[in-house]
Design a protein around this motif. Structure first.
Motif, PDB file in Angstrom:
ATOM      1  N   TYR A 292       6.855  10.913   0.812  1.00  0.00           N
ATOM      2  CA  TYR A 292       6.152   9.639   0.998  1.00  0.00           C
ATOM      3  C   TYR A 292       5.887   8.946  -0.335  1.00  0.00           C
ATOM      4  O   TYR A 292       5.182   7.967  -0.410  1.00  0.00           O
ATOM      5  CB  TYR A 292       4.825   9.851   1.735  1.00  0.00           C
ATOM      6  CG  TYR A 292       4.056  11.029   1.203  1.00  0.00           C
ATOM      7  CD1 TYR A 292       3.248  10.895   0.084  1.00  0.00           C
ATOM      8  CD2 TYR A 292       4.159  12.272   1.811  1.00  0.00           C
ATOM      9  CE1 TYR A 292       2.574  11.973  -0.425  1.00  0.00           C
ATOM     10  CE2 TYR A 292       3.482  13.354   1.315  1.00  0.00           C
ATOM     11  CZ  TYR A 292       2.693  13.204   0.191  1.00  0.00           C
ATOM     12  OH  TYR A 292       2.035  14.280  -0.315  1.00  0.00           O
ATOM     13  N   MET A 293       6.470   9.510  -1.410  1.00  0.00           N
ATOM     14  CA  MET A 293       6.186   8.959  -2.732  1.00  0.00           C
ATOM     15  C   MET A 293       7.417   8.274  -3.305  1.00  0.00           C
ATOM     16  O   MET A 293       8.537   8.729  -3.100  1.00  0.00           O
ATOM     17  CB  MET A 293       5.793  10.097  -3.679  1.00  0.00           C
ATOM     18  CG  MET A 293       4.549  10.823  -3.257  1.00  0.00           C
ATOM     19  SD  MET A 293       3.142  10.194  -4.127  1.00  0.00           S
ATOM     20  CE  MET A 293       3.397  10.970  -5.720  1.00  0.00           C
TER      21      MET A 293
ATOM     22  N   GLY B  12       0.909   0.647   4.926  1.00  0.00           N
ATOM     23  CA  GLY B  12       1.474   1.225   3.745  1.00  0.00           C
ATOM     24  C   GLY B  12       2.935   1.575   3.879  1.00  0.00           C
ATOM     25  O   GLY B  12       3.298   2.500   4.592  1.00  0.00           O
TER      26      GLY B  12
ATOM     27  N   ARG C  75      -0.568  10.061   3.878  1.00  0.00           N
ATOM     28  CA  ARG C  75       0.063  11.378   3.926  1.00  0.00           C
ATOM     29  C   ARG C  75      -0.001  11.969   5.319  1.00  0.00           C
ATOM     30  O   ARG C  75       0.840  12.777   5.697  1.00  0.00           O
ATOM     31  CB  ARG C  75      -0.648  12.314   2.955  1.00  0.00           C
ATOM     32  CG  ARG C  75      -0.435  11.823   1.550  1.00  0.00           C
ATOM     33  CD  ARG C  75      -1.068  12.713   0.531  1.00  0.00           C
ATOM     34  NE  ARG C  75      -0.850  12.106  -0.781  1.00  0.00           N
ATOM     35  CZ  ARG C  75      -0.825  12.772  -1.891  1.00  0.00           C
ATOM     36  NH1 ARG C  75      -1.010  14.062  -1.879  1.00  0.00           N
ATOM     37  NH2 ARG C  75      -0.617  12.148  -3.022  1.00  0.00           N
TER      38      ARG C  75
ATOM     39  N   GLU D 160       0.820  -1.217   0.000  1.00  0.00           N
ATOM     40  CA  GLU D 160       0.000   0.000   0.000  1.00  0.00           C
ATOM     41  C   GLU D 160       0.853   1.266   0.000  1.00  0.00           C
ATOM     42  O   GLU D 160       2.015   1.257   0.405  1.00  0.00           O
ATOM     43  CB  GLU D 160      -0.892   0.020   1.245  1.00  0.00           C
ATOM     44  CG  GLU D 160      -1.927  -1.089   1.281  1.00  0.00           C
ATOM     45  CD  GLU D 160      -3.218  -0.689   0.623  1.00  0.00           C
ATOM     46  OE1 GLU D 160      -3.698   0.425   0.888  1.00  0.00           O
ATOM     47  OE2 GLU D 160      -3.754  -1.495  -0.151  1.00  0.00           O
ATOM     48  N   GLU D 161       0.213   2.357  -0.426  1.00  0.00           N
ATOM     49  CA  GLU D 161       0.843   3.677  -0.352  1.00  0.00           C
ATOM     50  C   GLU D 161       1.059   4.087   1.101  1.00  0.00           C
ATOM     51  O   GLU D 161       0.400   3.570   2.011  1.00  0.00           O
ATOM     52  CB  GLU D 161      -0.056   4.725  -1.019  1.00  0.00           C
ATOM     53  CG  GLU D 161      -0.208   4.545  -2.502  1.00  0.00           C
ATOM     54  CD  GLU D 161       1.034   5.010  -3.256  1.00  0.00           C
ATOM     55  OE1 GLU D 161       1.433   6.161  -3.048  1.00  0.00           O
ATOM     56  OE2 GLU D 161       1.597   4.206  -4.016  1.00  0.00           O
TER      57      GLU D 161
ATOM     58  N   LYS E  45       9.248   7.348  -6.855  1.00  0.00           N
ATOM     59  CA  LYS E  45       9.215   7.655  -8.286  1.00  0.00           C
ATOM     60  C   LYS E  45      10.127   6.664  -8.998  1.00  0.00           C
ATOM     61  O   LYS E  45      11.315   6.586  -8.700  1.00  0.00           O
ATOM     62  CB  LYS E  45       9.695   9.069  -8.525  1.00  0.00           C
ATOM     63  CG  LYS E  45       8.884  10.071  -7.737  1.00  0.00           C
ATOM     64  CD  LYS E  45       8.710  11.367  -8.452  1.00  0.00           C
ATOM     65  CE  LYS E  45       7.945  12.335  -7.606  1.00  0.00           C
ATOM     66  NZ  LYS E  45       8.562  12.513  -6.277  1.00  0.00           N
TER      67      LYS E  45
ATOM     68  N   PRO F 141       5.884   2.179  -1.266  1.00  0.00           N
ATOM     69  CA  PRO F 141       6.830   3.059  -1.960  1.00  0.00           C
ATOM     70  C   PRO F 141       8.229   2.998  -1.358  1.00  0.00           C
ATOM     71  O   PRO F 141       9.220   3.006  -2.101  1.00  0.00           O
ATOM     72  CB  PRO F 141       6.225   4.453  -1.752  1.00  0.00           C
ATOM     73  CG  PRO F 141       4.794   4.214  -1.464  1.00  0.00           C
ATOM     74  CD  PRO F 141       4.716   2.905  -0.763  1.00  0.00           C
TER      75      PRO F 141
END
Lengths: 328, 298
Positions: B235-236, B77, B69, B65-66, B238, B80
């Motif tokens: 928290y992302m 989560g 935020r 999971e992400e 890429k 990532p």
């Protein structure tokens, strides 16, 4: 070779292949030499680029003011880093006081006491201790150890309260995030590296010396005292210095447990800060001259740790040479 | 007069030691054993705390999971961060391992005892002692400022700088174990030195080199300080390491541990469990490789 299309002059063809092969050899040699030089290149670049970037902060305070100034106030553009140097030295020296004897003990246990079968497990434990990421030590330190150990600090402070001198060093504690907590974490993190070097050093003690001590009727401890430790003294000094260098540069674990106040207190139960930890804590919120000052701290830290590591390697190597020379 | 042959042999059993000497010996042995316990205790404490507190957060959804935020928001989560750790560390390995192994080839096959090789060896040892945050600052100054943003590749560069000296020194140790007879045999068959190195020396030492490289990867995967300096705290994840701030497990542990909220702290423990599992896995695989395929045991 592919150039066999000219059968009338085989000698020439051979020479062509020979020349190409020699070229390939030379090219390969150049390539690996270049790879070896990367180490020197990176170290040189670290020194140059960070110094250039941190220069404005050095100039702003003056080199002496930067290193020995006692006030760190980024909002007023005052960057004196002496409290950080103090915190770095205090925490890592206390850590060494704990870690060095423990590491020597472990190394002795592995080389002299443990059976072959148990030796393997102890080595594994120490290796695993070395691989635990520092942020995990910090996490356990700040969320588990700090709450649990604060009452112990308070109890100890109350205990030594009537003793002059000691009561200044171990005084009131507020949060449990302080120099001592940081030192404990640093000690644990330094143990694997000191242990591994100490083992190498002990391994160079000539077997004949040990047997001679036993033959004279020495107990194991007397053999350690009489044969191993005198032989290993230089190497152990080097090992301790390597541990010290590692402790001084440790960042994240310290940043989490030291409390983050830029002040100099003789009270070890009070929060402080170290050079490396401050860089990590203030990095996100810094800009301009503040960032330059943080980089300048990095330069100072780099210089100190490189000098310590260099001296330590020299000491270890000299001790090893002396030992081998005496033996052969 | 007793002749030599009838004299009682000296008592070597140690039973007749003076009380003081026996006591000193026993105390020393106990103290030395205690040292091992002192070192084992923190390891047990760390593993126990991370296992017991991290396992409640753990689960398949935690791994994919992400990251929420909001720090207060409960729930899983770390997906990532796991991807970030794997790609950034992987990229660092791609940079550091080839350079490191070639550097080791120089030290052991070409440089040997020349002054330059000796100097590089010493400086590689010194480089292992450079604090990781300094490596982060170095890459920040020489890469992040130059291209104008923090990104994953900067983190990979910083980690590569940390791995390089470890890879060089461990690979050199392994190359030294390759018997000289192999090199001579290859040379005797007419192979050039570069051929001998590539087709005989390196393959023979490959298992040891792999094991050393894995250890370096394990150490790099847990690094935090250079990541927060060069990659940022977000928290992302890429997938394009050359574009924008990124995240790793270590950075997430740091970011969440400093928050006073239960939800974020639980995620920090979960992330710590994931990271430790990852790092221990690398370490164990490395030890298995080095003990299974060691040259000297063939």
């Amino acid at each position: 070779m592919t150039a066999t299309a000219t059968p009338e002059s085989p000698a020439e063809v051979d020479l062509g292949g020979e020349a190409r092969a020699r070229q390939a050899d030379r090219g390969f040699r150049a390539l690996v030499t270049l790879a070896g030089l990367t180490v020197l290149l990176v170290l040189g670049l670290i020194l140059v680029t960070t110094s250039v970037r941190g220069w404005p902060a050095f100039v702003h305070e003056g080199p002496l003011g930067f290193v020995f100034g006692t006030r760190w106030a980024p909002n007023d553009d005052v960057f004196g880093t002496f409290p950080l140097l103090y915190g770095t030295l205090v925490t890592s020296l206390i850590a060494m006081v704990i870690a060095v004897p423990v590491s020597i003990g472990i190394a002795l246990f592995i080389t002299e006491v443990a059976h072959r079968s148990t030796r393997k497990y102890i080595v594994t434990v120490i290796d695993l201790l070395a691989t635990v990421p520092s942020v995990v030590f910090g996490l356990v330190g700040v969320l588990v150890v700090v709450p649990a150990i604060t009452p112990a600090y308070q109890w100890f402070a109350d205990l030594v309260a009537p003793v002059p001198g000691l009561n200044a060093v171990f005084d009131e504690t507020n949060t449990g995030r302080n120099y001592i907590t940081a030192s404990l974490v640093l000690a644990i993190m330094a143990i694997p590296i000191i242990t591994s070097i100490a083992r190498e050093v002990f391994a160079t003690v000539p077997e004949t010396d040990k047997q001679a001590a036993y033959a004279l009727g020495a107990t194991r401890w007397e053999m350690v005292k009489g044969a191993i430790l005198p032989h290993s003294f230089g190497g152990l000094v080097g090992a301790s210095m390597l541990g010290l260098g590692r402790a001084m540069g440790e960042t994240i674990a310290v940043a989490l447990v030291i409390g983050g106040s830029v002040s100099m207190s003789a009270n070890l139960f009070e929060p402080g800060n170290t050079m490396a930890a401050l860089i990590a804590q203030q990095w996100g919120e810094s800009s301009g001259l503040h960032t330059d000052a943080l980089i300048a701290i990095g330069v100072e830290l780099f210089a100190i740790t490189v000098i310590i590591n260099f001296l330590a390697r020299l000491v270890v190597r000299r001790a090893e040479i002396k030992m081998k020379g005496a033996h052969s | 007069m007793t002749s030599l042959s009838t004299a009682t042999p000296p008592d070597l059993s140690g039973r007749n030691l003076s009380k003081r000497r026996a006591f000193a010996n026993r105390t020393a042995t106990i103290l030395i054993g205690l040292c091992v316990l002192i070192a084992a205790l923190p390891l047990v404490l760390v593993v126990w705390e991370v296992l017991s507190r991290g396992s409640s957060a753990m689960g398949l959804d935690f791994l994919v999971e992400e990251i929420p935020r909001n720090y207060r928001e409960a729930g899983p989560g770390m997906g990532p961060a796991i991807l970030g750790t794997l790609t950034i560390t992987g990229m660092a390995a791609l940079i550091a391992i080839p350079i490191g192994v070639l550097g080791a080839v120089y030290l052991n096959e070409y440089g040997k005892n020349r002054p330059l090789a000796k100097f590089i060896r010493t400086m590689a040892d010194v480089m292992t002692g450079v604090p990781s945050i300094v490596m982060g600052l170095f890459i920040y100054v020489s890469y992040v400022i130059v291209i104008g943003e923090k990104n994953g590749f900067g983190g990979a560069l910083a980690l590569a700088c940390l791995m390089l000296p470890i890879v060089i020194r461990s690979a050199e140790e392994m190359l030294r174990l390759v018997p000289d007879e192999l090199r001579q045999a290859s040379a005797g068959l007419g192979a050039r030195k570069w051929r001998t190195t590539m087709t005989v020396v390196l393959p023979t030492a490959s298992s040891g080199i792999t094991s050393g490289a894995l250890l370096a990867v394990a150490r790099a995967a847990g690094e935090t300080a250079p990541i927060i300096v060069t990659v940022g705290l977000t928290y992302m994840f890429k997938p394009d390491l050359f574009y924008g701030e990124n995240t790793t497990l270590a950075a997430q542990i740091y970011r969440n541990a400093t928050q006073p909220f239960d939800a974020s702290q639980e995620r920090a423990w979960g992330a710590a469990l994931t990271l430790i599992a990852l790092v221990f896995l690398f370490t164990i695989v490395s030890r298995v490789i080095s003990s299974r395929f060691a040259i000297d045991k063939r």
